[in-house]
Every structure is written in C-alpha cells, then in structure tokens.
Design a protein around this motif. Structure first.
Motif, mmCIF file in Angstrom:
data_model
loop_
_atom_site.group_PDB
_atom_site.id
_atom_site.type_symbol
_atom_site.label_atom_id
_atom_site.label_comp_id
_atom_site.label_asym_id
_atom_site.label_seq_id
_atom_site.Cartn_x
_atom_site.Cartn_y
_atom_site.Cartn_z
ATOM 1 N N TYR A 136 81.468 4.609 32.718
ATOM 2 C CA TYR A 136 82.060 5.823 32.201
ATOM 3 C C TYR A 136 80.976 6.637 31.505
ATOM 4 O O TYR A 136 81.230 7.692 30.949
ATOM 5 N N ARG A 137 79.729 6.418 31.441
ATOM 6 C CA ARG A 137 78.650 6.933 30.730
ATOM 7 C C ARG A 137 78.104 7.893 31.842
ATOM 8 O O ARG A 137 77.630 7.588 32.924
ATOM 9 N N ARG A 138 77.736 9.213 31.407
ATOM 10 C CA ARG A 138 77.147 10.079 32.258
ATOM 11 C C ARG A 138 75.684 9.820 32.305
ATOM 12 O O ARG A 138 75.166 9.539 31.382
ATOM 13 N N MET A 139 75.232 9.692 33.595
ATOM 14 C CA MET A 139 73.756 9.694 33.715
ATOM 15 C C MET A 139 72.897 10.710 33.177
ATOM 16 O O MET A 139 73.193 11.790 33.289
ATOM 17 N N THR A 140 72.047 10.292 32.517
ATOM 18 C CA THR A 140 70.977 11.178 31.979
ATOM 19 C C THR A 140 69.900 11.702 33.204
ATOM 20 O O THR A 140 69.819 10.945 34.213
ATOM 21 N N GLY A 141 69.337 12.910 32.801
ATOM 22 C CA GLY A 141 68.432 13.488 33.648
ATOM 23 C C GLY A 141 69.147 14.406 34.796
ATOM 24 O O GLY A 141 68.206 15.106 35.607
ATOM 25 N N TYR A 142 70.405 14.877 34.539
ATOM 26 C CA TYR A 142 70.829 15.745 35.449
ATOM 27 C C TYR A 142 71.634 16.849 34.640
ATOM 28 O O TYR A 142 72.732 16.728 33.817
ATOM 29 N N SER A 143 71.088 17.986 34.768
ATOM 30 C CA SER A 143 71.226 19.230 33.776
ATOM 31 C C SER A 143 72.971 19.647 34.575
ATOM 32 O O SER A 143 73.473 20.383 33.630
ATOM 33 N N GLU A 144 72.708 19.628 35.709
ATOM 34 C CA GLU A 144 73.959 20.211 36.209
ATOM 35 C C GLU A 144 75.446 19.365 36.080
ATOM 36 O O GLU A 144 75.414 18.302 35.910
ATOM 37 N N LYS A 145 76.277 20.231 35.734
ATOM 38 C CA LYS A 145 77.743 19.885 35.326
ATOM 39 C C LYS A 145 78.336 18.585 36.317
ATOM 40 O O LYS A 145 78.129 19.092 37.776
ATOM 41 N N PRO A 146 78.738 17.614 36.269
ATOM 42 C CA PRO A 146 79.414 16.830 37.322
ATOM 43 C C PRO A 146 80.443 17.283 37.877
ATOM 44 O O PRO A 146 81.116 18.134 37.471
ATOM 45 N N ILE A 147 80.701 16.975 39.199
ATOM 46 C CA ILE A 147 81.833 17.520 39.877
ATOM 47 C C ILE A 147 82.837 16.345 39.875
ATOM 48 O O ILE A 147 82.807 15.212 39.811
ATOM 49 N N ILE A 148 83.908 16.975 39.414
ATOM 50 C CA ILE A 148 85.159 15.891 39.043
ATOM 51 C C ILE A 148 85.905 15.833 40.570
ATOM 52 O O ILE A 148 86.340 16.736 41.101
ATOM 53 N N ILE A 149 86.245 14.888 40.584
ATOM 54 C CA ILE A 149 87.181 14.256 41.823
ATOM 55 C C ILE A 149 88.106 13.155 41.226
ATOM 56 O O ILE A 149 87.756 12.129 40.561
ATOM 57 N N GLN A 150 89.453 13.805 41.576
ATOM 58 C CA GLN A 150 90.565 12.801 41.123
ATOM 59 C C GLN A 150 90.948 11.853 42.200
ATOM 60 O O GLN A 150 91.039 12.404 43.239
ATOM 61 N N VAL A 151 90.997 10.466 42.049
ATOM 62 C CA VAL A 151 91.253 9.506 43.058
ATOM 63 C C VAL A 151 92.552 8.959 42.633
ATOM 64 O O VAL A 151 92.804 8.315 41.432
ATOM 65 N N ILE A 152 93.398 8.870 43.632
ATOM 66 C CA ILE A 152 94.980 8.125 43.564
ATOM 67 C C ILE A 152 94.799 7.282 44.588
ATOM 68 O O ILE A 152 94.825 7.457 45.940
ATOM 69 N N ALA A 153 94.956 5.850 44.383
ATOM 70 C CA ALA A 153 95.180 4.677 45.352
ATOM 71 C C ALA A 153 96.556 4.654 45.699
ATOM 72 O O ALA A 153 97.521 4.845 44.804
ATOM 73 N N LEU A 154 96.893 4.937 47.042
ATOM 74 C CA LEU A 154 98.128 4.859 47.359
ATOM 75 C C LEU A 154 98.474 3.823 48.399
ATOM 76 O O LEU A 154 97.503 3.024 48.731
ATOM 77 N N PRO A 155 99.515 3.355 48.853
ATOM 78 C CA PRO A 155 99.883 2.222 49.591
ATOM 79 C C PRO A 155 99.742 2.698 51.471
ATOM 80 O O PRO A 155 100.754 3.272 51.711
ATOM 81 N N TRP A 156 98.795 2.321 52.017
ATOM 82 C CA TRP A 156 97.517 1.753 51.576
ATOM 83 C C TRP A 156 96.491 2.802 52.246
ATOM 84 O O TRP A 156 95.891 2.628 53.159
#
Length: 321
Positions: A136-156
C-alpha cells in the motif's frame, strides 16, 4: 582358538577398511551432486529468483540473506554429522570415545547463543523489509505521479482499466519501464483471488467489495507472466495474463492504438464478462462505462440478505450443465 580370534580381527579390519572407502566415496558423491545442482539452477532462475522489478529484487535479496544466515547453523550441523559418523564409526581408527565430562558452558553458549543471535537478526531484517515493501506504500525516489490501473478479477480472466486514458483490456497489461504503477484490485462474481506478477513482485489477495492496492516498478523492458495464485474454481489455473513492459514512447503509441479499437466496455458487455470462461484471448476496449470499478465494489458493499449480488449469472452458469 587364537587362530579364530586372529582371523576375526583380520576380517573386522578388512570390513572397516571397506566401510571407510565407502564412506569417503559417499561424502565425495554427495558433495559433487550438491554442487551440480547449484550450477544447474544458476542459469534457469524464474519468478522472484530472476527479478525484473524493484520489489522483486528486494524480495530476492531478503530471501538469500535469510538463507545465508540459516546456513550458518545448518551447514556446521551437516558437516559435523558426517564427520562424527566417519570419525567415530566408519573409520574404526580410534578406540571407543568415552568423554570424561557431562556439561560444558562454552558449548551450551555456542549452540544456544548463535541461533538466538541469528533469530534476532532475521526478525529485525524481516520487520524492516516488511514495512519498506508494504504494497500500500508508495515507493520513495519517484517524483513522477504513479499510473493508476484498476484491476477486476473475473471468472476466470483479468480486466484491466486505465481510468486516466478511458481504455480497458482483458488478460493484457502494458506498463512503462521505470515508472511506478499503483494497482487498485477487486473481484466480481468469483471467490477470493490473488494477483501476482512473480518477476515484478508482491502477491496480494483481493475480495469482492474490497479494494486492495499494490505498488510496483518494472526495471527492464520485456514480456512477463501474471497469474492468479489462489484457487477459486475450475478455471483458476488458466487465469494468466501477459505483462508487457515498454518504454514511455511505445506506451503512448499503444494507448493511442487502443483508443481506436471498435469495442466499448459498456454495462451490457461487462455483464457478458461475468460469465465463466477459460483461456480467454486478449481483448481491448476504447471506452469504459463511467466509474465502473467503483460501481462493481458498491454492488457488494450495498448488498444485503443471503442472495449473491450476481445471482442471475450463477443461474445462467448452472443451466448450461
């Protein structure tokens, strides 16, 4: 009688010499086999042992540091066990060993003190790395904003949504090298799943109505495998996805190409994805129904009673059997 005793001693010495040679060859054979196994593994490391991401590299380092510390205890025990067996039993070069002592504070301090020190060091290392590699913790040393990717696990199968780009994919993930990625992960119409990209790091579990997060950074361009490591039904073993790590320019080109795809991920088409299917090919959507990820989570968070929120999908599945 004396002749019989003399022959018995000769036979005993001969057997002792034979056992001594067998013991030597056994030790040599085990050593050679051990070294061959190590050299054979060096060129075929997979998963965490062949890291391509920052988190996986740190996990591998912790693994080998832990292994080295444990071998401080294990290797001397193995060596002493073989040595004592050979020295006091197989070789028969000395008389019966009868020690004239029953307790040694020095030896007691060694075989209790050293393991206690190692356990303390392991505890400190593990505690420290656990907090540094908190998913859950953002890594230090990266000034650029993280890319958000939403993941949904479906069957299957896996659905990946790029909310900032308004695109989505099935069983295909593309991320830029050297940039931090923040995954938001949940499930729909499938029991608990586990999201894992072994060469990038950190397996994390996810459940319906809950959002887990994971931060990863890929250090090398390449094609990697992602999978579900939690048993959640008949098709869980086929629940794999491809992970393409590319440079930022190629990433931008890929996004522009996906935006031209003819298919859109609407509520109707998403409803079809809720049906159980195995070994799904990669698919791409140039548009996504507004706030789909949060809608899926709210479906379970606001549900009440004993009926599953996706009851109609379950009925359709059982009607096919």
């Amino acid at each position: 009688m004396d002749e019989w005793i003399r022959k018995a001693r000769i036979d005993s010495a001969h057997r002792g010499h034979t056992l001594s040679r067998l013991g030597k060859w056994l030790v040599i054979g085990v050593s050679i086999l051990f070294m061959l196994n190590l050299t054979g593994c060096s060129g075929h490391f997979i998963g965490m042992l062949n890291p391509k991401g920052l988190v996986a590299f740190q996990e591998r380092k912790l693994f080998f540091d832990t292994l080295a510390l444990m071998l401080v205890v294990v290797l001397p025990v193995i060596i002493m066990s073989l040595t004592f067996v050979y020295h006091y039993q197989i070789s028969h070069r000395i008389a019966d060993y009868k020690p004239n002592w029953g307790h040694s504070y020095f030896l007691e301090s060694l075989w209790w003190g050293i393991p206690c020190v190692i356990i303390f060091i392991l505890a400190v290392m593990t505690w420290r790395q656990t907090h540094e590699l908190d998913p859950y913790r953002r890594m230090t040393g990266y000034s650029e904003k993280p890319i958000i990717i939403q993941v949904i696990a479906l069957p299957w199968k896996w659905l990946f949504i790029y909310p900032d780009e308004n695109i989505a994919t099935i069983n295909y993930l593309e991320i830029p090298v050297g940039q931090q990625v923040e995954f938001w992960i949940t499930t729909d119409n499938v029991p608990m799943s586990a999201f894992f990209i072994p060469q990038l790091g950190s397996q994390i579990y996810t459940m319906a109505g809950m959002r887990t997060r994971l931060h990863l950074v890929a250090n090398e361009i390449g094609l990697y495998d992602g999978l579900n490591t939690q048993y959640n039904g008949d098709g869980f073993s086929e629940m794999h996805f491809s992970v393409h790590v590319v440079d930022p320019i190629e990433m931008a080109s890929w996004i522009a190409q996906v935006k031209k795809a003819p298919d859109h991920l609407t509520l109707v088409s998403y409803d079809q994805l809720l049906n159980q299917s195995i070994d799904n090919k990669s698919a791409f959507f140039s548009g996504v129904e507004g706030n789909l990820f949060n809608t899926v989570m709210a479906t379970y968070m606001t549900s009440t009673g004993t009926l599953h929120p996706r009851t109609h999908q379950l009925k359709l599945h059982y009607q096919t059997y």
